[in-house]
Design an enzyme around this catalytic site. Structure first.
Site, PDB file in Angstrom:
ATOM      1  N   SER A 139       7.325  13.026  10.996  1.00  0.00           N
ATOM      2  CA  SER A 139       7.406  12.254  12.234  1.00  0.00           C
ATOM      3  C   SER A 139       8.834  11.789  12.465  1.00  0.00           C
ATOM      4  O   SER A 139       9.727  12.061  11.673  1.00  0.00           O
ATOM      5  CB  SER A 139       6.471  11.049  12.146  1.00  0.00           C
ATOM      6  OG  SER A 139       7.017  10.102  11.245  1.00  0.00           O
ATOM      7  N   LYS A 140       9.005  11.098  13.568  1.00  0.00           N
ATOM      8  CA  LYS A 140      10.317  10.596  13.993  1.00  0.00           C
ATOM      9  C   LYS A 140      11.094   9.910  12.872  1.00  0.00           C
ATOM     10  O   LYS A 140      12.309  10.052  12.783  1.00  0.00           O
ATOM     11  CB  LYS A 140      10.133   9.574  15.132  1.00  0.00           C
ATOM     12  CG  LYS A 140      10.137  10.208  16.491  1.00  0.00           C
ATOM     13  CD  LYS A 140      11.498  10.027  17.151  1.00  0.00           C
ATOM     14  CE  LYS A 140      11.844  11.131  18.112  1.00  0.00           C
ATOM     15  NZ  LYS A 140      12.519  12.265  17.541  1.00  0.00           N
ATOM     16  N   ARG A 141      10.378   9.142  12.062  1.00  0.00           N
ATOM     17  CA  ARG A 141      11.127   8.392  11.057  1.00  0.00           C
ATOM     18  C   ARG A 141      11.772   9.281   9.993  1.00  0.00           C
ATOM     19  O   ARG A 141      12.563   8.822   9.181  1.00  0.00           O
ATOM     20  CB  ARG A 141      10.229   7.317  10.415  1.00  0.00           C
ATOM     21  CG  ARG A 141       9.212   7.842   9.455  1.00  0.00           C
ATOM     22  CD  ARG A 141       8.192   6.796   9.075  1.00  0.00           C
ATOM     23  NE  ARG A 141       7.020   7.445   8.520  1.00  0.00           N
ATOM     24  CZ  ARG A 141       6.874   7.750   7.230  1.00  0.00           C
ATOM     25  NH1 ARG A 141       7.813   7.443   6.372  1.00  0.00           N
ATOM     26  NH2 ARG A 141       5.787   8.359   6.814  1.00  0.00           N
TER      27      ARG A 141
END
Ligand code: GLU
Ligand code: ZN
Length: 493
Positions: free
Chosen positions: A254-256
């Site tokens: 994911s984005k993180r």
């Protein structure tokens, strides 16, 4: 004669193209090209609330940038269009009407509230939380009553209550689903728009798709779709579910975990060729151990039986390593063209200069590209060729500017270079070596401070390559400026 291979990539335009989607598109393309088949691009935009034109354009742009060219689809056309699901509603309606007429599908008037209440009750009673089929046998009167109440309806497909649905997946092998767990599939939502699971089946059939290669997250949809194929009397295509991509910590990517969209990678200075190479090896393994696989080679070797069954772990370090490789090995002019937008963005050169000085920039890229891992980094490291040096790396100052010899050698070096007629690599090097040899010093004693003086940094391409490209005037000027700077600094102590 075996059927001609037709595969498709079917993104929903609800966001940008991520590396997972790009890999699915790539595997489809490799499979199509390896088998002399066709790749169809279909935009699954029936979710009107979440689909945007902007996402569609971004996805097309990313696919093109990666070199993932489709044979039929948006911008290309083809015999099986339109290739946007939002433009195929009539076709879906026809099939829905057929299923209703055959009583394979039915109207369901249950409201979302009623459904969730019944789900909870079932759970409490220890039963599977499944749609109970209560609208399967509505009489025409009951239906009329619901209509009169202004209730909305969905349309559901009757699923078999017994038996099994078997999917012979080309990657995962035989996967068996118990029909008893299948809900009567909603094929048309209460807003009249068909669901993904239904539209997808109709389109894959209408577009004569032979192999459905898609992300593993869709595996749970496959038995539902298979039942829809059976209800519609279609031939069932082959399925191949590609394993997930996990983050390095094995959680869902994911984005993180940093950049995930193709455009983010592009903007960070990754070349399309490297991303393709990297994605090729993300879940697929060639026979040998080779890590460098361009598209052409991947097309030759790609088969589904070498797609791994287990999840692939995403590793940006490997991507970066591959990118460095392509930056070093690809055609110099091409790498230069790729680097220029980053130089312009950083304000190092203007668009006009990039054209006027292309050959010069190319030479700079030639001597500098070995050291950079991304185009962005490369642009950053060549800035000094165009911009005056305004500061010197602190650790370099301590190491190379504080020695007594620095001022003396920089001055001697500048004086000697100034007098040099043939400003070549060999001549400038000889000049420097003579200066240090005469003083009984190592050449490094002049090389390090000079590099810091003319680039502001302690590392970089070969010094004499830099000197020649920078030219006599700028080199000498920067060396003298450094001498002054060192003097001023010592006074202020
Ligand atoms: N529109 C679906 C998605 O974006 C495609 C699924 C499929 O390939 O069948 O995930
Ligand atoms: Zn119902």
């Amino acid at each position: 004669m075996p059927e001609k291979v037709r595969v498709r990539f079917a993104p929903s335009p609800t966001g940008s193209l991520h590396i997972g989607g790009a890999r699915t598109a790539l595997f489809n393309l490799l499979y199509a090209r390896h088998n002399n088949g066709k790749l169809i691009l279909r935009i699954e935009d029936t979710d009107t609330e979440r689909s945007t034109e902007e996402s569609t354009l971004q996805i097309l742009r990313s696919l093109k940038w990666l070199g993932l060219d489709w044979d039929e689809g948006p911008e290309k056309g083809g015999d099986f269009g339109p290739y946007f699901q939002s433009q195929r509603l009539d076709l879906y309606k026809k099939e829905v009407d057929g299923l209703l007429a055959e009583e394979k599908a039915y109207y369901c008037y249950c409201t979302p509230e009623e459904l969730s209440q019944r789900r909870e009750e079932a759970l409490k009673a220890g039963k599977p939380p499944k749609y109970d089929g209560c609208c399967r046998k509505l009489t025409p009167e009951q239906r009329k009553k619901f209509e009169a109440e202004g209730r909305k309806h969905t349309i559901r497909l009757k699923m078999p209550e017994e038996g099994q649905t078997v999917v012979d997946d080309l990657i995962r092998g035989r996967v068996v689903f118990d029909n008893s767990v299948l809900d009567d599939l909603i094929i048309v939502k209460s807003n009249g728009i068909p669901t993904y699971n239904f539209a997808c089946v109709i389109d894959d059939n209408a577009m004569k798709i032979t192999h459905i290669i898609r992300a593993e997250e869709h595996l749970s949809n496959t038995p539902k779709q298979v039942q829809a194929y059976l209800a519609l009397g279609y031939d069932i295509p082959q399925f191949a579910h590609v394993p997930m991509i996990l983050a390095p910590d094995r959680s869902k990517l994911s984005k993180r975990h940093g950049a995930t969209s193709v455009e983010e990678f592009r903007d960070q200075g990754y070349m399309a060729e490297s991303i393709i190479n990297y994605l090729t090896l993300l879940g697929w393994s060639p026979e040998g151990t080779e890590e460098i696989f361009d598209m052409e080679k991947a097309i030759k070797e790609f088969t589904l039986d070498r797609v791994n069954k287990t999840a692939a772990v995403y590793d940006v370090k490997k991507l970066t390593w591959i990118n460095g490789h392509y930056m070093r090995e690809m055609d110099l002019g091409y790498v230069t063209e790729q680097t220029i937008p980053f130089m312009i963005k950083k304000g190092i050169i203007t668009e006009q200069e990039s054209k006027d000085k292309f050959d010069y920039i190319k030479k700079i890229v030639e001597v500098s590209r070995d050291r950079a891992k991304t185009l962005d980094e490369l642009a950053h490291t060549v800035a000094f060729f165009f911009k005056d040096v305004t500061e010197y790396e602190e650790k370099g100052v301590r190491k190379h500017f504080s020695k007594e010899n620095a001022v003396k050698l920089l001055t001697l070096g500048a004086d000697a270079l100034e007098k040099l007629d043939h400003f070549t690599h060999d001549k400038t090097e000889e000049t420097f070596r003579n200066i240090t040899a005469d003083l009984g010093l190592k050449a490094a004693e002049i090389i390090h401070p000079t590099r810091l003086a003319i680039t502001g940094r302690t590392i970089g391409p070969g010094l004499f390559d830099i000197i020649v490209l920078l030219g006599k005037e700028k080199t000498v000027e920067r060396m003298r400026k450094a001498v002054k700077w060192i003097g001023a600094r010592h006074q202020s102590y």
